[in-house]
Enzyme design. Structure first.
Site, PDB file in Angstrom:
ATOM      1  N   GLU A 112       0.411  -1.476  -0.469  1.00  0.00           N
ATOM      2  CA  GLU A 112       0.069  -0.461   0.005  1.00  0.00           C
ATOM      3  C   GLU A 112       0.912   1.614   0.272  1.00  0.00           C
ATOM      4  OE1 GLU A 112      -4.192  -1.025   1.821  1.00  0.00           O
ATOM      5  OE2 GLU A 112      -2.528  -0.541   3.148  1.00  0.00           O
ATOM      6  N   CYS A 132       6.218  -6.873   9.447  1.00  0.00           N
ATOM      7  CA  CYS A 132       7.062  -6.130   9.896  1.00  0.00           C
ATOM      8  C   CYS A 132       6.886  -7.251  10.566  1.00  0.00           C
ATOM      9  CB  CYS A 132       6.314  -4.562  10.510  1.00  0.00           C
ATOM     10  SG  CYS A 132       7.571  -3.820  11.566  1.00  0.00           S
ATOM     11  N   CYS A 136       4.460  -3.722  17.723  1.00  0.00           N
ATOM     12  CA  CYS A 136       4.114  -2.693  18.227  1.00  0.00           C
ATOM     13  C   CYS A 136       2.593  -2.809  18.641  1.00  0.00           C
ATOM     14  CB  CYS A 136       4.411  -1.137  17.749  1.00  0.00           C
ATOM     15  SG  CYS A 136       6.322  -1.356  17.264  1.00  0.00           S
ATOM     16  N   CYS A 363      -2.268   6.344   9.561  1.00  0.00           N
ATOM     17  CA  CYS A 363      -0.894   5.712   9.757  1.00  0.00           C
ATOM     18  C   CYS A 363      -1.646   4.621  11.006  1.00  0.00           C
ATOM     19  CB  CYS A 363      -0.860   6.651  11.067  1.00  0.00           C
ATOM     20  SG  CYS A 363       0.888   7.751   9.760  1.00  0.00           S
TER      21      CYS A 363
HETATM   22  N1  SAH Z   1       8.031   1.578  11.275  1.00  0.00           N
HETATM   23  C1  SAH Z   1       8.362   2.658  11.646  1.00  0.00           C
HETATM   24  C2  SAH Z   1       7.022   2.890   9.783  1.00  0.00           C
HETATM   25  C3  SAH Z   1       5.759   2.927   9.863  1.00  0.00           C
HETATM   26  S1  SAH Z   1       4.923   2.629  11.521  1.00  0.00           S
HETATM   27  C4  SAH Z   1       7.792   3.266  12.503  1.00  0.00           C
HETATM   28  O1  SAH Z   1       7.498   2.287  13.321  1.00  0.00           O
HETATM   29  O2  SAH Z   1       7.919   4.061  12.900  1.00  0.00           O
HETATM   30  C5  SAH Z   1       4.106   5.308  10.405  1.00  0.00           C
HETATM   31  C6  SAH Z   1       3.405   5.938  12.421  1.00  0.00           C
HETATM   32  O3  SAH Z   1       2.646   5.515  12.520  1.00  0.00           O
HETATM   33  C7  SAH Z   1       5.176   5.247  12.977  1.00  0.00           C
HETATM   34  O4  SAH Z   1       4.575   6.860  14.141  1.00  0.00           O
HETATM   35  C8  SAH Z   1       3.433   4.050  14.140  1.00  0.00           C
HETATM   36  O5  SAH Z   1       4.288   4.584  15.276  1.00  0.00           O
HETATM   37  C9  SAH Z   1       2.223   5.457  14.064  1.00  0.00           C
HETATM   38  N2  SAH Z   1       1.704   4.466  13.816  1.00  0.00           N
HETATM   39  C10 SAH Z   1       1.118   2.461  13.959  1.00  0.00           C
HETATM   40  N3  SAH Z   1      -0.180   2.483  14.469  1.00  0.00           N
HETATM   41  C11 SAH Z   1      -0.548   3.643  14.719  1.00  0.00           C
HETATM   42  C12 SAH Z   1      -2.133   4.196  14.691  1.00  0.00           C
HETATM   43  N4  SAH Z   1      -2.672   2.872  15.021  1.00  0.00           N
HETATM   44  N5  SAH Z   1      -3.040   4.916  15.267  1.00  0.00           N
HETATM   45  C13 SAH Z   1      -1.882   6.182  15.028  1.00  0.00           C
HETATM   46  N6  SAH Z   1      -1.004   6.225  14.670  1.00  0.00           N
HETATM   47  C14 SAH Z   1       0.123   4.014  14.250  1.00  0.00           C
HETATM   48 FE1  SF4 Z   2       5.918  -2.206  12.964  1.00  0.00          FE
HETATM   49 FE2  SF4 Z   2       5.764  -0.774  15.059  1.00  0.00          FE
HETATM   50 FE3  SF4 Z   2       6.249   0.498  13.500  1.00  0.00          FE
HETATM   51 FE4  SF4 Z   2       3.930  -0.160  13.131  1.00  0.00          FE
HETATM   52  S1  SF4 Z   2       5.058   1.306  14.325  1.00  0.00           S
HETATM   53  S2  SF4 Z   2       5.277  -0.266  10.858  1.00  0.00           S
HETATM   54  S3  SF4 Z   2       4.421  -2.907  14.538  1.00  0.00           S
HETATM   55  S4  SF4 Z   2       7.920  -1.107  14.322  1.00  0.00           S
END
Ligand code: SAH
Ligand code: SF4
Length: 384
Positions: A112, A132, A136, A363
């Site tokens: 995506e 991934c 998280c 996000c």
């Molecule tokens: N893996 C990388 C980049 C992708 S995630 C990272 O973790 O930084 C992009 C952003 O979206 C990150 O800051 C992540 O923590 C946030 N994110 C993930 N799930 C989310 C959610 N459900 N609501 C809001 N932000 C979220």
């Molecule tokens: Fe992967 Fe965590 Fe980033 Fe989600 S927020 S894409 S689980 S590193």
């Protein structure tokens, strides 16, 4: 993670570069690699430079469109190589102008990519992996096992596809302004620093003035905190850095972001302090607002203290809810109060507007690998 372990990880989850007809995609090769490849067929370097120009400056999708390449050479190229883009499986357009593409790759995997237009910029949110390895707790992508890394060509193809759709070739025209697509954020699916080799290769081609010609000031890499590679990223790419912080003490951060057990806050903050920044640049810290979890006044004060001596900006992200996450988003007045505490301490702390709500483009909601890849059991630990 040692260099050997990173390489092993990248090999295990490598992306295929050959299409169904057995042709190698030329997208993603550095100029030198393209020169070497063509020279192995006795084709001189100046031809490689011409081909490179057609691919990245002009965005051609067929060798037939390469005006200054001789006819017989085009035939030769067509037999062996491709310049293909992924197939658009779906395109969804939100009321607010956000576009989400589900792109089908050579091996049938889906990725995506989201384009978010704003008044002063247009940002493409690019994925780096399918799924991934990290877990998280608040992230939907984190519920999917890693299927594989994206190759440099697949990362570039997302960007080139956006340029195709928005009609923004040639690359050099970027300097004249008037563009919709101006910025890139590596914030789609996956952890870009766990696919560093491909991500760095793709971003170098993006930043090359002879390549896609997108300035490093307009590129942001977001990481959950893969400390050893933050330094490498600073040295080699020096793009804008965003850290997914989300908690300001080790206990909570380890609970919601297990990577913190491996790279605790002190090491992460040290890596941020060492990141090369010129005077006007700041590191962005992303902080997802989780009701009753990380959103108290005390959390805001601790956050400001933690970031104390780092040139920082905090992006407060309203949590995008998804079924089964177990979290809810903080109330708006709580988020505003949290932001005010940070601002009073001198920290720039905008609250991120949720975009593409109606098409689930926000996000943490990207989930192209589909339910069948849903994490049923823990993946083998690869980040050791
Ligand atoms: N893996 C990388 C980049 C992708 S995630 C990272 O973790 O930084 C992009 C952003 O979206 C990150 O800051 C992540 O923590 C946030 N994110 C993930 N799930 C989310 C959610 N459900 N609501 C809001 N932000 C979220
Ligand atoms: Fe992967 Fe965590 Fe980033 Fe989600 S927020 S894409 S689980 S590193």
């Amino acid at each position: 993670m040692s260099d050997a372990s990173i390489q092993k990880h990248e090999k295990v989850f490598a992306a295929p570069k050959i299409d169904a007809e057995g042709r190698e995609n030329l997208i993603g090769l550095s100029l030198q690699e393209l020169i070497d490849l063509l020279q192995s067929y006795q084709i001189p370097a100046f031809r490689a430079k011409q081909v490179w120009h057609w691919i990245y400056q002009r965005g051609v999708k067929s060798f037939d469109d390469m005006g200054n390449i001789p006819k017989d050479m085009k035939v030769f190229f067509k037999e062996r190589f491709s310049l293909g883009r992924p197939v658009v499986e779906t395109e969804q357009r939100s009321k607010d102008g956000t576009i989400k593409w589900l792109l089908k790759l050579n091996d049938g995997q889906m990725v995506e990519t989201v384009f978010i237009p704003e008044s002063d910029r247009g940002t493409l949110c690019v994925s780096s992996q399918i799924g991934c390895t990290l877990t998280c707790k608040f992230c939907h992508t984190g519920t999917q096992a890693l299927v594989r890394n994206l190759g440099a060509h697949e990362i570039l193809q997302q960007i080139m596809h956006a340029r195709d759709v928005l009609g923004e070739w040639p690359s050099t025209a970027a300097k004249d302004g008037g563009r919709e697509f101006t910025n890139i954020v590596m914030m789609g699916m996956g952890e870009p620093l766990y696919n560093y080799q491909n991500v760095s290769k793709a971003l170098k081609i993006c930043m090359d003035v002879e390549g896609l010609s997108i300035s490093k000031r307009r590129i942001t890499l977001s990481t959950s905190g893969v400390v050893p590679l933050i330094e490498k990223c600073g040295e080699e790419l020096n793009v804008n850095l965003a850290i997914s912080l989300h908690a300001c003490n080790d206990e909570l951060r380890s609970e919601i972001m297990p990577i913190n057990k491996k790279y605790p806050l002190e090491s992460l903050m040290q890596a941020c302090r060492s990141y090369p920044l010129d005077k006007r640049r700041k590191i962005t810290f992303e902080y997802v607002m989780l009701k009753g979890v990380n959103d108290s006044d005390a959390d805001a004060h601790n956050l400001a203290t933690l970031l104390g001596d780092i040139p920082a900006k905090v992006n407060l992200i309203p949590f995008n809810e998804w079924p089964g996450s177990g979290f809810v988003c903080s109330d708006m007045d709580r988020i505003e109060k949290f932001a005010k505490i940070l601002r009073d301490k001198g920290l720039d702390s905008p609250i991120r507007k949720t975009r593409g709500d109606d098409i689930l483009a926000a996000c943490g909601q990207l989930k192209s690998a589909s339910q069948r890849f849903k994490r049923e059991k823990e993946q083998p630990e690869l980040d050791k």
